[in-house]
Design a protein around this motif. Structure first.
Motif, PDB file in Angstrom:
ATOM      1  N   SER A  29       7.187   0.271   6.048  1.00  0.00           N
ATOM      2  CA  SER A  29       7.085   1.574   5.381  1.00  0.00           C
ATOM      3  C   SER A  29       6.989   2.728   6.380  1.00  0.00           C
ATOM      4  CB  SER A  29       5.881   1.589   4.441  1.00  0.00           C
ATOM      5  OG  SER A  29       4.693   1.262   5.146  1.00  0.00           O
ATOM      6  N   ALA A  30       6.203   2.547   7.433  1.00  0.00           N
ATOM      7  CA  ALA A  30       6.051   3.618   8.429  1.00  0.00           C
ATOM      8  C   ALA A  30       7.375   3.901   9.131  1.00  0.00           C
ATOM      9  CB  ALA A  30       4.985   3.234   9.446  1.00  0.00           C
ATOM     10  N   ALA A  31       8.132   2.859   9.470  1.00  0.00           N
ATOM     11  CA  ALA A  31       9.404   3.046  10.166  1.00  0.00           C
ATOM     12  C   ALA A  31      10.420   3.762   9.289  1.00  0.00           C
ATOM     13  CB  ALA A  31       9.952   1.692  10.614  1.00  0.00           C
ATOM     14  N   VAL A  32      10.495   3.382   8.022  1.00  0.00           N
ATOM     15  CA  VAL A  32      11.466   3.998   7.111  1.00  0.00           C
ATOM     16  C   VAL A  32      11.146   5.482   6.901  1.00  0.00           C
ATOM     17  CG1 VAL A  32      12.357   4.002   4.752  1.00  0.00           C
ATOM     18  CG2 VAL A  32      12.044   1.838   5.959  1.00  0.00           C
ATOM     19  N   VAL A  33       9.897   5.784   6.614  1.00  0.00           N
ATOM     20  CA  VAL A  33       9.504   7.178   6.417  1.00  0.00           C
ATOM     21  C   VAL A  33       9.641   7.961   7.727  1.00  0.00           C
ATOM     22  CG1 VAL A  33       7.585   8.712   5.812  1.00  0.00           C
ATOM     23  CG2 VAL A  33       7.964   6.613   4.516  1.00  0.00           C
ATOM     24  N   GLY A  34       9.347   7.298   8.846  1.00  0.00           N
ATOM     25  CA  GLY A  34       9.447   7.962  10.144  1.00  0.00           C
ATOM     26  C   GLY A  34      10.843   8.455  10.459  1.00  0.00           C
ATOM     27  N   VAL A 207      -4.122   0.281  12.321  1.00  0.00           N
ATOM     28  CA  VAL A 207      -3.754   0.824  13.632  1.00  0.00           C
ATOM     29  C   VAL A 207      -4.714   1.896  14.104  1.00  0.00           C
ATOM     30  CG1 VAL A 207      -1.893   1.977  14.902  1.00  0.00           C
ATOM     31  CG2 VAL A 207      -1.326   0.292  13.162  1.00  0.00           C
ATOM     32  N   GLY A 208      -5.303   2.634  13.167  1.00  0.00           N
ATOM     33  CA  GLY A 208      -6.238   3.688  13.554  1.00  0.00           C
ATOM     34  C   GLY A 208      -5.583   5.050  13.572  1.00  0.00           C
ATOM     35  N   VAL A 209      -6.394   6.097  13.460  1.00  0.00           N
ATOM     36  CA  VAL A 209      -5.861   7.456  13.393  1.00  0.00           C
ATOM     37  C   VAL A 209      -5.239   7.895  14.717  1.00  0.00           C
ATOM     38  CG1 VAL A 209      -7.532   8.097  11.616  1.00  0.00           C
ATOM     39  CG2 VAL A 209      -8.081   8.516  14.017  1.00  0.00           C
ATOM     40  N   VAL A 210      -5.707   7.331  15.815  1.00  0.00           N
ATOM     41  CA  VAL A 210      -5.214   7.758  17.127  1.00  0.00           C
ATOM     42  C   VAL A 210      -3.793   7.282  17.375  1.00  0.00           C
ATOM     43  CG1 VAL A 210      -5.594   7.605  19.618  1.00  0.00           C
ATOM     44  CG2 VAL A 210      -7.550   7.832  18.073  1.00  0.00           C
ATOM     45  N   LEU A 211      -3.454   6.076  16.917  1.00  0.00           N
ATOM     46  CA  LEU A 211      -2.167   5.476  17.244  1.00  0.00           C
ATOM     47  C   LEU A 211      -1.164   5.491  16.089  1.00  0.00           C
ATOM     48  CD1 LEU A 211      -3.412   2.324  19.203  1.00  0.00           C
ATOM     49  CD2 LEU A 211      -2.454   4.413  20.158  1.00  0.00           C
ATOM     50  N   MET A 212      -1.581   5.880  14.892  1.00  0.00           N
ATOM     51  CA  MET A 212      -0.699   5.757  13.737  1.00  0.00           C
ATOM     52  C   MET A 212       0.547   6.612  13.857  1.00  0.00           C
ATOM     53  SD  MET A 212      -0.086   4.120  11.127  1.00  0.00           S
ATOM     54  CE  MET A 212       1.461   4.369  10.281  1.00  0.00           C
ATOM     55  N   SER A 213       0.435   7.798  14.434  1.00  0.00           N
ATOM     56  CA  SER A 213       1.611   8.663  14.561  1.00  0.00           C
ATOM     57  C   SER A 213       2.684   8.013  15.427  1.00  0.00           C
ATOM     58  CB  SER A 213       1.208  10.016  15.159  1.00  0.00           C
ATOM     59  OG  SER A 213       0.633   9.840  16.447  1.00  0.00           O
ATOM     60  N   ALA A 214       2.250   7.218  16.427  1.00  0.00           N
ATOM     61  CA  ALA A 214       3.211   6.517  17.275  1.00  0.00           C
ATOM     62  C   ALA A 214       3.988   5.478  16.483  1.00  0.00           C
ATOM     63  CB  ALA A 214       2.482   5.852  18.448  1.00  0.00           C
ATOM     64  N   PRO A 219       9.557   3.555  16.087  1.00  0.00           N
ATOM     65  CA  PRO A 219      10.716   2.765  15.630  1.00  0.00           C
ATOM     66  C   PRO A 219      11.926   3.627  15.289  1.00  0.00           C
ATOM     67  CG  PRO A 219       8.700   1.992  14.590  1.00  0.00           C
ATOM     68  CD  PRO A 219       8.361   3.273  15.277  1.00  0.00           C
ATOM     69  N   ALA A 220      11.695   4.808  14.726  1.00  0.00           N
ATOM     70  CA  ALA A 220      12.799   5.708  14.389  1.00  0.00           C
ATOM     71  C   ALA A 220      13.502   6.206  15.642  1.00  0.00           C
ATOM     72  CB  ALA A 220      12.277   6.888  13.568  1.00  0.00           C
ATOM     73  N   ILE A 221      12.720   6.524  16.680  1.00  0.00           N
ATOM     74  CA  ILE A 221      13.309   6.975  17.948  1.00  0.00           C
ATOM     75  C   ILE A 221      14.158   5.865  18.553  1.00  0.00           C
ATOM     76  CG2 ILE A 221      12.779   7.660  20.316  1.00  0.00           C
ATOM     77  CD1 ILE A 221      10.284   9.043  19.228  1.00  0.00           C
ATOM     78  N   ALA A 222      13.631   4.644  18.533  1.00  0.00           N
ATOM     79  CA  ALA A 222      14.380   3.506  19.079  1.00  0.00           C
ATOM     80  C   ALA A 222      15.672   3.280  18.307  1.00  0.00           C
ATOM     81  CB  ALA A 222      13.509   2.248  19.043  1.00  0.00           C
ATOM     82  N   ALA A 223      15.588   3.326  16.975  1.00  0.00           N
ATOM     83  CA  ALA A 223      16.770   3.087  16.146  1.00  0.00           C
ATOM     84  C   ALA A 223      17.816   4.170  16.324  1.00  0.00           C
ATOM     85  CB  ALA A 223      16.349   3.000  14.684  1.00  0.00           C
ATOM     86  N   ARG A 224      17.364   5.390  16.575  1.00  0.00           N
ATOM     87  CA  ARG A 224      18.315   6.516  16.742  1.00  0.00           C
ATOM     88  C   ARG A 224      19.244   6.317  17.925  1.00  0.00           C
ATOM     89  NH1 ARG A 224      21.729   9.300  16.725  1.00  0.00           N
ATOM     90  NH2 ARG A 224      21.956  11.540  16.352  1.00  0.00           N
ATOM     91  N   GLN A 225      18.839   5.530  18.898  1.00  0.00           N
ATOM     92  CA  GLN A 225      19.670   5.294  20.079  1.00  0.00           C
ATOM     93  C   GLN A 225      20.850   4.379  19.772  1.00  0.00           C
ATOM     94  OE1 GLN A 225      18.541   7.210  22.600  1.00  0.00           O
ATOM     95  NE2 GLN A 225      16.886   7.659  21.165  1.00  0.00           N
ATOM     96  N   ALA A 237      15.327   0.701  12.310  1.00  0.00           N
ATOM     97  CA  ALA A 237      13.920   1.135  12.437  1.00  0.00           C
ATOM     98  C   ALA A 237      12.999   0.198  11.672  1.00  0.00           C
ATOM     99  CB  ALA A 237      13.770   2.563  11.935  1.00  0.00           C
ATOM    100  N   ALA A 238      13.420  -0.195  10.467  1.00  0.00           N
ATOM    101  CA  ALA A 238      12.602  -1.109   9.667  1.00  0.00           C
ATOM    102  C   ALA A 238      12.433  -2.449  10.373  1.00  0.00           C
ATOM    103  CB  ALA A 238      13.245  -1.304   8.296  1.00  0.00           C
ATOM    104  N   LEU A 239      13.519  -2.958  10.961  1.00  0.00           N
ATOM    105  CA  LEU A 239      13.439  -4.233  11.680  1.00  0.00           C
ATOM    106  C   LEU A 239      12.531  -4.124  12.900  1.00  0.00           C
ATOM    107  CD1 LEU A 239      17.194  -5.350  11.487  1.00  0.00           C
ATOM    108  CD2 LEU A 239      15.258  -6.297  10.214  1.00  0.00           C
ATOM    109  N   ILE A 240      12.648  -3.012  13.632  1.00  0.00           N
ATOM    110  CA  ILE A 240      11.795  -2.809  14.812  1.00  0.00           C
ATOM    111  C   ILE A 240      10.334  -2.684  14.389  1.00  0.00           C
ATOM    112  CG2 ILE A 240      11.219  -1.197  16.673  1.00  0.00           C
ATOM    113  CD1 ILE A 240      14.203  -0.612  16.935  1.00  0.00           C
TER     114      ILE A 240
END
Length: 428
Positions: A29-34, A207-214, A219-225, A237-240
């Protein structure tokens, strides 16, 4: 170690099953929305929301006095959503720019959250034990009820994206066109903002509030490449995201001292940096292409130099010293011999009595490179009024990329000239 891996793969332990299923849903879910957050150019919004949910978690606990996931998620969603509205309000109604507004809201909400958390810890309430884990996350504390909440929210996020995919894409890539179509742009933007908030809130317990934004953006940044097509980007992104969640959970299971959340983010970051290197438009691929281009240019320059010598002496054999005298390539005779061997392998040259001769293919290639060089020099002097002594370097660069179509247009435009600006014959 082998037995533990088998147990993990088979999900024999209930707690392991809960952690794996919850983190997989989170990664998906985070990767898709990201992907939509990234395309909106609101990557830092995820960071703001992630820090702004802490006071919501604390306030929800203060009101209910229980750590039930659904209550905490509702509280976190409210403050996370409020933080984004506050950023937009500051940006639109004051002289403060967006980056400053993001920093201001992030630090303000997070500071308020830490203050509330400290207050709760000093109340002595037994129910508050473990509440500080929302700062850095603790996936191992997830239970069956959490998995059901994760599953419901993940399904909701995916369903909304599926139902409004075309509208979201239209608004992201061409907002003016969306307005002209009569789409409810404000409502769709509000919905996208809500999706970002829910995706962040979904992962704070693991994951926690500190790392959740990452986890939201990486995954979206990686998939964009890997692609320019949005559907492919979302799929990758979803697979990653799911792979990162699965591998992070596995590492934490094999080494209990290793936290799950940070490892999930670390694996996603490794995937992103790997994508930067080896994706079709990645750094290594570009370096390889640049090296191939430089090598091709060098070979073609040597072929052209050989042709210039042949113009003067016909194809009577060329000594390697003559090539070095004709043009300074800034490398040794031994290096030049290696390059000439490559030209022989390409059937452009052959040797006889330690001298080099053009094959028919090599002669035609040298002739064409020379023609392109001299045509371009003539074009620059006649059409752009550049002095003849200033056109050589430009022609030296452009001759290697002129296509046959451009070559034909140049010939026609210049009326098939016989000589270049330096009174040298243009070979046809």
């Amino acid at each position: 170690m082998y037995d533990k891996i088998v147990d993990f793969l088979l999900l024999t332990a209930p707690n392991t099953r809960y952690v794996v299923l919850a983190t997989l849903l989170l990664g998906l879910s985070a990767a898709v929305v990201g992907c939509f957050t990234l395309l909106q150019k609101r990557s830092l919004s995820g960071d703001v929301v992630a820090h702004a949910v802490l006071p919501g978690v604390c306030l929800a606990f203060l009101v209910t006095q229980v750590k039930f996931s659904l209550y905490l998620i509702i509280g976190a969603s409210l403050t996370g959503w409020l933080s984004l509205l506050l950023v937009d309000y500051i940006k639109n109604n004051t002289k403060i720019k967006e980056d400053t507004a993001l920093s201001l809201v992030l630090s303000g909400f997070f500071g308020f959250g830490v203050m509330l958390l400290t207050y709760i810890q000093k109340t002595g309430s037994a129910a508050q034990a473990g509440l500080e884990q929302f700062l850095f996350g603790k996936a191992s504390a997830l239970i069956g009820a959490d998995v059901w909440v994760f599953a419901a929210l993940s399904a909701l996020l995916i369903l909304i994206i599926f139902l409004f995919y075309k509208e979201f894409v239209t608004i992201i890539f061409n907002k003016s066109f969306a307005i002209s179509l009569g789409l409810p742009v404000r409502l769709m933007e509000f919905l996208l903002t809500t999706l970002t908030v829910l995706a962040v809130v979904l992962g704070i317990q693991a994951v926690g509030v500190v790392l959740m934004s990452a986890l939201l953006i990486t995954p979206a940044i990686a998939a964009r490449q890997w692609s320019n097509r949005l559907k492919i980007i979302i799929l990758i992104a979803a697979l990653i995201g799911m792979f990162s969640a699965w591998l992070g959970a596995l590492i934490s299971y094999l080494f209990p001292q290793m936290p799950t959340g940070p490892w999930i983010v670390l694996v996603a970051s490794i995937c992103a940096f790997g994508s930067f290197l080896v994706a079709p438009k990645g750094i290594l691929v570009r370096l390889v292409k640049q090296k191939k281009h430089r090598n091709r240019v060098l070979l073609e320059n040597i072929v052209k130099t050989l042709y210039h010598i042949v113009e003067e002496k016909e194809n009577k054999g060329i000594a390697i010293e003559s090539i070095l005298e004709k043009r300074n390539f800034n490398f040794s005779k031994k290096h030049l011999q290696k390059i000439l061997i490559k030209l022989e392998k390409q059937k452009l040259l052959y040797t006889k009595d330690e001298r080099y001769f053009f094959t028919e293919l090599g002669l035609q290639k040298g002739k064409r490179l020379t023609k392109l060089h001299r045509l371009w020099e003539l074009y620059l002097t006649e059409r752009l009024r550049i002095a003849p002594d200033h056109v050589h370097e430009d022609a030296e660069n452009i001759e290697h990329i002129l296509t046959p179509e451009l070559e034909a247009k140049l010939e026609k435009l210049l009326a098939y000239p016989k000589q270049d600006p330096h009174n040298r014959n243009i070979p046809y």
